[in-house]
Scaffold this motif. Structure first.
Motif, PDB file in Angstrom:
ATOM      1  N   SER A  82     -60.795  50.991  69.474  1.00  0.00           N
ATOM      2  CA  SER A  82     -61.926  51.680  69.717  1.00  0.00           C
ATOM      3  C   SER A  82     -62.042  50.955  71.355  1.00  0.00           C
ATOM      4  CB  SER A  82     -63.168  51.751  69.278  1.00  0.00           C
ATOM      5  OG  SER A  82     -63.642  50.450  69.277  1.00  0.00           O
ATOM      6  N   PRO A  83     -62.622  51.986  72.184  1.00  0.00           N
ATOM      7  CA  PRO A  83     -62.837  51.775  73.753  1.00  0.00           C
ATOM      8  C   PRO A  83     -63.856  50.597  73.505  1.00  0.00           C
ATOM      9  CG  PRO A  83     -62.607  53.930  73.571  1.00  0.00           C
ATOM     10  CD  PRO A  83     -62.835  53.465  72.224  1.00  0.00           C
ATOM     11  N   GLU A  84     -64.986  50.796  72.736  1.00  0.00           N
ATOM     12  CA  GLU A  84     -65.971  49.731  72.865  1.00  0.00           C
ATOM     13  C   GLU A  84     -65.588  48.324  72.344  1.00  0.00           C
ATOM     14  OE1 GLU A  84     -67.903  53.893  72.461  1.00  0.00           O
ATOM     15  OE2 GLU A  84     -66.076  52.713  71.459  1.00  0.00           O
TER      16      GLU A  84
ATOM     17  N   GLU B 261     -56.690  44.965  72.597  1.00  0.00           N
ATOM     18  CA  GLU B 261     -56.173  44.777  73.929  1.00  0.00           C
ATOM     19  C   GLU B 261     -56.529  43.261  74.461  1.00  0.00           C
ATOM     20  OE1 GLU B 261     -57.803  47.797  76.594  1.00  0.00           O
ATOM     21  OE2 GLU B 261     -57.453  49.505  75.353  1.00  0.00           O
TER      22      GLU B 261
ATOM     23  N   ALA C 249     -62.463  47.246  72.307  1.00  0.00           N
ATOM     24  CA  ALA C 249     -61.524  46.668  73.684  1.00  0.00           C
ATOM     25  C   ALA C 249     -62.408  45.964  74.478  1.00  0.00           C
ATOM     26  CB  ALA C 249     -60.706  47.578  74.172  1.00  0.00           C
ATOM     27  N   HIS C 250     -63.469  46.717  75.000  1.00  0.00           N
ATOM     28  CA  HIS C 250     -64.436  46.129  76.174  1.00  0.00           C
ATOM     29  C   HIS C 250     -65.174  44.989  75.488  1.00  0.00           C
ATOM     30  CE1 HIS C 250     -67.008  47.597  79.787  1.00  0.00           C
ATOM     31  NE2 HIS C 250     -67.066  46.591  79.385  1.00  0.00           N
TER      32      HIS C 250
ATOM     33  N   LYS D 102     -69.736  50.341  68.155  1.00  0.00           N
ATOM     34  CA  LYS D 102     -70.587  51.182  69.029  1.00  0.00           C
ATOM     35  C   LYS D 102     -72.079  50.859  68.722  1.00  0.00           C
ATOM     36  CE  LYS D 102     -67.501  55.383  69.157  1.00  0.00           C
ATOM     37  NZ  LYS D 102     -67.435  56.749  68.905  1.00  0.00           N
TER      38      LYS D 102
ATOM     39  N   TRP E   2     -55.068  46.258  69.036  1.00  0.00           N
ATOM     40  CA  TRP E   2     -55.960  46.896  69.117  1.00  0.00           C
ATOM     41  C   TRP E   2     -57.175  46.655  69.995  1.00  0.00           C
ATOM     42  CZ3 TRP E   2     -55.984  47.800  62.836  1.00  0.00           C
ATOM     43  CH2 TRP E   2     -55.297  48.489  62.598  1.00  0.00           C
TER      44      TRP E   2
ATOM     45  N   ARG F 177     -63.101  42.160  75.763  1.00  0.00           N
ATOM     46  CA  ARG F 177     -62.623  41.691  77.065  1.00  0.00           C
ATOM     47  C   ARG F 177     -63.840  40.844  77.482  1.00  0.00           C
ATOM     48  NH1 ARG F 177     -61.060  45.758  78.502  1.00  0.00           N
ATOM     49  NH2 ARG F 177     -62.983  46.803  79.541  1.00  0.00           N
TER      50      ARG F 177
ATOM     51  N   SER G 104     -73.384  48.056  70.765  1.00  0.00           N
ATOM     52  CA  SER G 104     -73.451  48.417  72.198  1.00  0.00           C
ATOM     53  C   SER G 104     -74.748  48.955  72.442  1.00  0.00           C
ATOM     54  CB  SER G 104     -72.318  49.451  72.669  1.00  0.00           C
ATOM     55  OG  SER G 104     -72.601  50.788  72.267  1.00  0.00           O
TER      56      SER G 104
END
Length: 387
Positions: free
Chosen positions: A255-257, A299, A259-260, A110, A297, A263, A113
């Protein structure tokens, strides 16, 4: 001394007094814009300080213009030779293990970001690559080097993030500690040193104990210049192992962050790899170096190349044996590694010198971090047996 809950929790409440005071003064006086503009022209050690630079910034640059007095220069030279011998492997470890490891810590993902858009990981990767290359040059700490100014700017960058998150009430310091606290900075130091050595070992690279210790030592010097309290940093590789294992057990998770960011990192390196046939090698290498649990985790997609990548250590082991036994082979492989690293770095930077501007505001969609995992710790999963 082994870390304890009390000692590590104390590290979460501490930032960097010198850099924090400098940033606070610059913002209080409305001088941050002037500072950023002028610092673009201050990129080499020993260059004249730009006219018009605020006094508080001028004093900060003076106080941080030299490495710590305790540096062992013979050890630093051993670290430089280790880097020259393993530069392409170190670049691989930084790209496919160290950076994803940062993304495995939700509150760190986080924080990342806030300093750059999620869709532009090339900026951070390029800056990290250049920072490491500048560090390992023979003139890294002499007049004309780019490493010292880069370290000075990165330290202020960290302080500015602490300043924004705290002053804008976008961080629960009581529950989560200070943003980019001492514990997280030491954790980052471990990612770029010990985790790199772990990855080289996993790739089958031949390393001497002396070389590994020297490389770790060099990052202790870096940490000191970035404001990390060296009294709290593990002095040996064995102690570093205890700290890193404890840190990752306390904090890592999905966490979404994370994984993003992963990617976007994978897509970045797929663009660098010529053609499309070898694109699946990128996620396969990430998954191999971080492990299946962490890969899930983050992804990281599974591909048929996952099995192929497991043969890489055997291939590199053969090449390492040739390098050990043949001076000509060693020269050729070192030269190939150097050219590969240069190609990768030039692809990321596009020939530019990366600048570190102190952000005057943060991303508006930044969310508060989860409560620290000392209240709900992750339990390591059972070991996964790899055939």
């Amino acid at each position: 001394m082994s870390p304890t809950d009390a000692s590590t929790n104390a590290l979460r409440q501490t930032g960097d007094e010198l850099a924090d005071a400098t940033v606070a003064a610059l913002f209080a006086r409305g001088e941050m814009g002037t500072f950023n503009t002028l610092m673009r022209f201050f990129s080499t050690a020993g260059a004249p300080v730009p006219d018009g630079l605020p006094d508080v910034a001028r004093e900060y640059l003076r106080a941080t213009s030299a490495p710590p007095a305790w540096v062992d220069w013979e050890e630093m030279e051993r670290a430089r030779l280790f880097f020259i011998d393993n530069d392409v492997h170190i670049a691989t470890a930084l790209s496919f293990a160290s950076m994803p490891a940062c993304y495995l810590v939700p509150h760190v993902a986080k924080l990342l970001s806030t300093t750059h858009g999620l869709n532009y990981p090339s900026t951070r990767m390029a800056a990290t690559g250049q920072f490491t290359v500048h560090l390992m040059r023979p003139d890294a700490f002499e007049a004309g080097s780019r490493f010292l100014p880069a370290a000075q700017k990165v330290r202020l960058l960290h302080a500015s993030i602490r300043h924004h998150l705290t002053r804008e009430n976008r961080w629960d310091a009581r529950a989560s500690g200070v943003p980019i606290c001492q514990e997280d900075m030491i954790g980052g130091q471990m990612f770029f040193s010990l985790l790199v050595l772990d990855s080289l070992h996993r790739l089958g690279i031949h390393m001497s104990q002396e070389g590994a210790e020297a490389y770790y030592y060099a990052w202790r010097v870096v940490g000191a210049m970035l404001g990390v309290d060296q009294d709290a940093v593990p002095a040996t590789l064995d102690d570093a192992r205890v700290f890193l294992d404890r840190y990752m057990t306390r904090y890592m998770g999905p966490s979404p962050e994370g994984a993003h960011l992963t990617r976007q990192l994978i897509e970045l390196y797929e663009d660098i790899v010529p053609g499309t046939f070898l694109d699946p090698v990128v996620p396969a290498l990430v998954r191999y170096l971080v492990g299946d649990t962490c890969g899930d985790w983050l992804e990281v997609p599974s591909t048929p190349w996952d099995t192929v990548v497991r043969t890489v250590p055997h291939l590199l082991g053969v090449l390492e044996t040739i390098e050990d036994r043949s001076p000509l082979g060693a020269w050729a492989l070192d030269r190939l590694g150097h050219l590969t690293t240069r190609f990768e770095l030039s692809s990321l930077t596009r020939g530019r010198v990366m600048h570190y501007a102190v952000p005057e505001h943060l991303r508006k969609d930044f969310g508060l971090p989860d409560a620290p995992s000392r209240t709900r710790r992750w339990t390591p999963p059972a070991a996964t047996l790899v055939p």
